[in-house]
Design a protein around this motif. Sequence first.
Motif, PDB file in Angstrom:
ATOM      1  N   THR A   1      77.418  14.140  17.328  1.00 24.61           N
ATOM      2  CA  THR A   1      76.716  14.330  18.596  1.00 24.61           C
ATOM      3  C   THR A   1      75.656  15.408  18.405  1.00 24.61           C
ATOM      4  N   PRO A   2      74.603  15.388  19.238  1.00 23.48           N
ATOM      5  CA  PRO A   2      73.482  16.299  18.982  1.00 23.48           C
ATOM      6  C   PRO A   2      73.817  17.748  19.315  1.00 23.48           C
ATOM      7  N   LEU A   3      73.202  18.658  18.575  1.00 18.48           N
ATOM      8  CA  LEU A   3      73.405  20.090  18.837  1.00 18.48           C
ATOM      9  C   LEU A   3      72.349  20.633  19.776  1.00 18.48           C
ATOM     10  N   ILE A   4      71.138  20.169  19.602  1.00 22.56           N
ATOM     11  CA  ILE A   4      70.086  20.573  20.522  1.00 22.56           C
ATOM     12  C   ILE A   4      70.101  19.599  21.692  1.00 22.56           C
ATOM     13  N   THR A   5      70.132  20.143  22.890  1.00 22.19           N
ATOM     14  CA  THR A   5      70.288  19.275  24.057  1.00 22.19           C
ATOM     15  C   THR A   5      69.470  19.795  25.221  1.00 22.19           C
ATOM     16  N   ALA A   6      69.017  18.863  26.039  1.00 20.01           N
ATOM     17  CA  ALA A   6      68.310  19.244  27.253  1.00 20.01           C
ATOM     18  C   ALA A   6      69.245  19.285  28.447  1.00 20.01           C
TER      19      ALA A   6
ATOM     20  N   ARG B   1      68.952  29.331  24.210  1.00 19.92           N
ATOM     21  CA  ARG B   1      67.738  28.566  24.328  1.00 19.92           C
ATOM     22  C   ARG B   1      67.165  28.313  22.921  1.00 19.92           C
ATOM     23  N   VAL B   2      66.665  27.110  22.708  1.00 16.04           N
ATOM     24  CA  VAL B   2      66.024  26.741  21.439  1.00 16.04           C
ATOM     25  C   VAL B   2      64.551  26.476  21.729  1.00 16.04           C
TER      26      VAL B   2
ATOM     27  N   PHE C   1      60.352  20.068  22.385  1.00 18.49           N
ATOM     28  CA  PHE C   1      60.931  18.857  22.969  1.00 18.49           C
ATOM     29  C   PHE C   1      60.300  18.488  24.311  1.00 18.49           C
TER      30      PHE C   1
ATOM     31  N   LEU D   1      71.323  24.974  22.842  1.00 16.91           N
ATOM     32  CA  LEU D   1      72.364  24.559  21.896  1.00 16.91           C
ATOM     33  C   LEU D   1      73.590  24.111  22.676  1.00 16.91           C
TER      34      LEU D   1
ATOM     35  N   ARG E   1      63.448  28.969  17.051  1.00 16.37           N
ATOM     36  CA  ARG E   1      63.952  30.262  17.452  1.00 16.37           C
ATOM     37  C   ARG E   1      65.137  30.062  18.396  1.00 16.37           C
TER      38      ARG E   1
ATOM     39  N   GLU F   1      66.646  17.490  13.841  1.00 16.77           N
ATOM     40  CA  GLU F   1      68.055  17.847  13.626  1.00 16.77           C
ATOM     41  C   GLU F   1      68.671  16.769  12.767  1.00 16.77           C
TER      42      GLU F   1
ATOM     43  N   GLY G   1      59.395  16.072  21.383  1.00 20.90           N
ATOM     44  CA  GLY G   1      59.331  15.476  22.706  1.00 20.90           C
ATOM     45  C   GLY G   1      60.568  14.720  23.128  1.00 20.90           C
TER      46      GLY G   1
END
Lengths: 464, 464
Positions: free
Chosen positions: A160-165, A176-177, A200, A206, B176, B244, B460
Amino acid sequence: MERVKTAQLYQNAEAFSGKAITVCGWVRSVRDSKTLGFIDLNDGSCFKGLQVVFEADKVDNFAEIAKFNVGSAVCVTGQLLLTPQARQPFEVHASSVRLEGASTPEYPLQKKRHSVEYLRTIAHLRPRTNLFSAAFRVRSAAAYGIHRFFQERGFVYVNTPLITASDAEGAGEMFRVTTLDQTNPPRTPDGKIDFSKDFFGTPASLTVSGQLEAECMAMAFGQVYTFGPTFRAEKSYTQRHAAEFWMIEPEIAFADLEDVMQLAEAMMKYVIRYVMDTCPQDLDFCNKFVDKGLLDRLQNVLDHDFAHVSYTDAVELLKKNNDHFDYKVEWGCDLQTEHERYLTEKVFQRPVFVTDYPAGIKAFYMRANPDGKTVAAVDLLVPGIGEIIGGSQREERLDVLQEKMQELGMNEKEYWWYLDLRRYGSACHGGFGLGFERLIMYLTGIQNIRDVLPFPRTPGSAEF
Amino acid sequence: MERVKTAQLYQNAEAFSGKAITVCGWVRSVRDSKTLGFIDLNDGSCFKGLQVVFEADKVDNFAEIAKFNVGSAVCVTGQLLLTPQARQPFEVHASSVRLEGASTPEYPLQKKRHSVEYLRTIAHLRPRTNLFSAAFRVRSAAAYGIHRFFQERGFVYVNTPLITASDAEGAGEMFRVTTLDQTNPPRTPDGKIDFSKDFFGTPASLTVSGQLEAECMAMAFGQVYTFGPTFRAEKSYTQRHAAEFWMIEPEIAFADLEDVMQLAEAMMKYVIRYVMDTCPQDLDFCNKFVDKGLLDRLQNVLDHDFAHVSYTDAVELLKKNNDHFDYKVEWGCDLQTEHERYLTEKVFQRPVFVTDYPAGIKAFYMRANPDGKTVAAVDLLVPGIGEIIGGSQREERLDVLQEKMQELGMNEKEYWWYLDLRRYGSACHGGFGLGFERLIMYLTGIQNIRDVLPFPRTPGSAEF
């Protein structure tokens, strides 16, 4: 002459008896008299080291070897001799001891006890010590045991994704990324940060859990599990919290809370057995020097069914003992670690599932029970730790879930994909999250999460 | 009556022949005549579905079943019959078909071909399609195959940190990570951001590689591997790059470049064999509908030794064909994908290790060769992809490494712990990095990295 690992010797010394072998590793200690010396050599392949005997008339650099500093890297060639009468089961009689990389008298890991606090400041070297070598070897075995357990049962491993909105649980502070210039970020006309210019195109963070995405996958594959990093930006300085940690999150379809608990119990027992089978030297060390009751406690888990109690009944049990607790228990309150440990250590004396918590203290996605007050949640409490697993049956009824989200003021539009799972072929399903570091603490008796993570991330600490 | 998974039936249908079983899954299609109907049921446990036969006089809800929308979740109970003469090897004759969760005519995955571009917009549903079900099942099997390979060989699995205050390769844009208020961040008197108030007390980023930390662990355990997420903040819109992704980074001590290559070749062959053994249905589908040469190419890899060529020789080979290339080749240039693919597809027609690259185009930690111009680096190129693995022997000589870092203007103080590995028991060592998504693309023939990641992160795109 064969290059071997110490672990191979401990597995089957007979196979190498009398043979010439080469072992490369690091010097833990050197002792010598005039013509005879001993090296305690550790190559990291297992907890225990290898005794190397070197003699002035058999090697051509006796004086050099005798002066090796602790921590030196060396390659030893010699004959393996079984020594069933001695303290160690075998030793190597060296014909050659070659220095691969020297060490110095300033080497920080001289042969004495160091505090774990000091060792945390040299995270790059501490895996060379007994304690951390055991901890990280157990960590590796436990990780593999978990994969084995799920793969043998046909679960699909999903990343599953680590960076998420989105914020999975609507709770917990997040990192915050961003790739925006922090000093002079682009701004909208009204002075706000212009996140449309961020990497993004939207604020991103995260993840605190892969569960919602795992649910998507479970509704395709039936049985899935995640095993990946997770983050919490809470400035917590306790022994139990890290900013970056690993989680296992299985999710199963056509399954209810009972199935979730059966899975959790089977997994816990499987992993404990797997680590006991594969890391006996490491666990022996932990049992002797970290937590004297460790092996008994683990065996006890294997030998008994886990207990079950409802939150409501658990509260009744705890209320009778409210004078023991800093936080007094009342129906509706979240259980504190002191309560959890009392239940599992004093009342049940084994792992216990606590089920059906008040809806108000649990997440929005947990399935509402018919009583209108509780949800089909479960926590697994274990002696010495408290909560190690948290899970639930998920709300699979679209209307009930939508009502709940409205009640909590959540924005349905952000969760359109999560709601879609209830629109198209919804099925009862559930799962749980296991904090991997908590598991390693449980398996080793180590009390501080900083000591089961190779390079722990905590407030103020991300150097290396 | 036994609850079974379709995968169990494909493994051993005889064991269930004539028995009453229950299978729960999702409807791919329903066909019916007046008194007889067929459901193509897929429970996600394997690629292929299960044919369910339902008859008006055997079930009490024939008309309801016949109207089930595609995507509905159902539980079927019935008798398993072997059908060796038919297109499918067995079918279930239903005594009960119960609707678990309905679907609607608006279900986005009606039985027709959808473009992968469209399917990317419904990442929560696309694992229910043939292509993505195959891709993610192969992904799971490959991940486990990799763990198995290393664990069987005694490697220790290590989790290197994701949040880091250092930039591992001194290259690549990074995300970051911060908890500072982005709109009004705290500032020092001279107007700069006051990172002492940030979560880690210093600027922190998402890692681009766990290698340097893995080296620390290798110098304790001898053989380690990482398997975890990695990040690149490059605004790349190619088919081969995601922000990622997952990497495998083994690191071995007392080992040279030759050992690194042997390990890489053994691992690649092991994983290919493991996936071919465990996912034949998925690979068959990919071979038919994604990449017609796939199975031949994978078998070809298993059947031959990988080729070896030095960078210098490779450049000579390529220069002869410079008229084929957009970028002309000269000694000292980095090889482009077109050059890599020409080497592996046209010249060697199998995977090829290219070794000993010019120092100027490779990272600071790679071991300087005696020629003074090249370093002990290696890339593994494979047909259809180009570079899939990049590795090197590491510079284990303290003075040589320090000189190199000075030459590049690097700050030694930031790398004190990395240099410590060369101060205390240094040993020749090396390792490589394998991009996990590249591997899955290689194993499936899928051309776009967005289609082998469950929830891809690209510029994006981080919605869900």
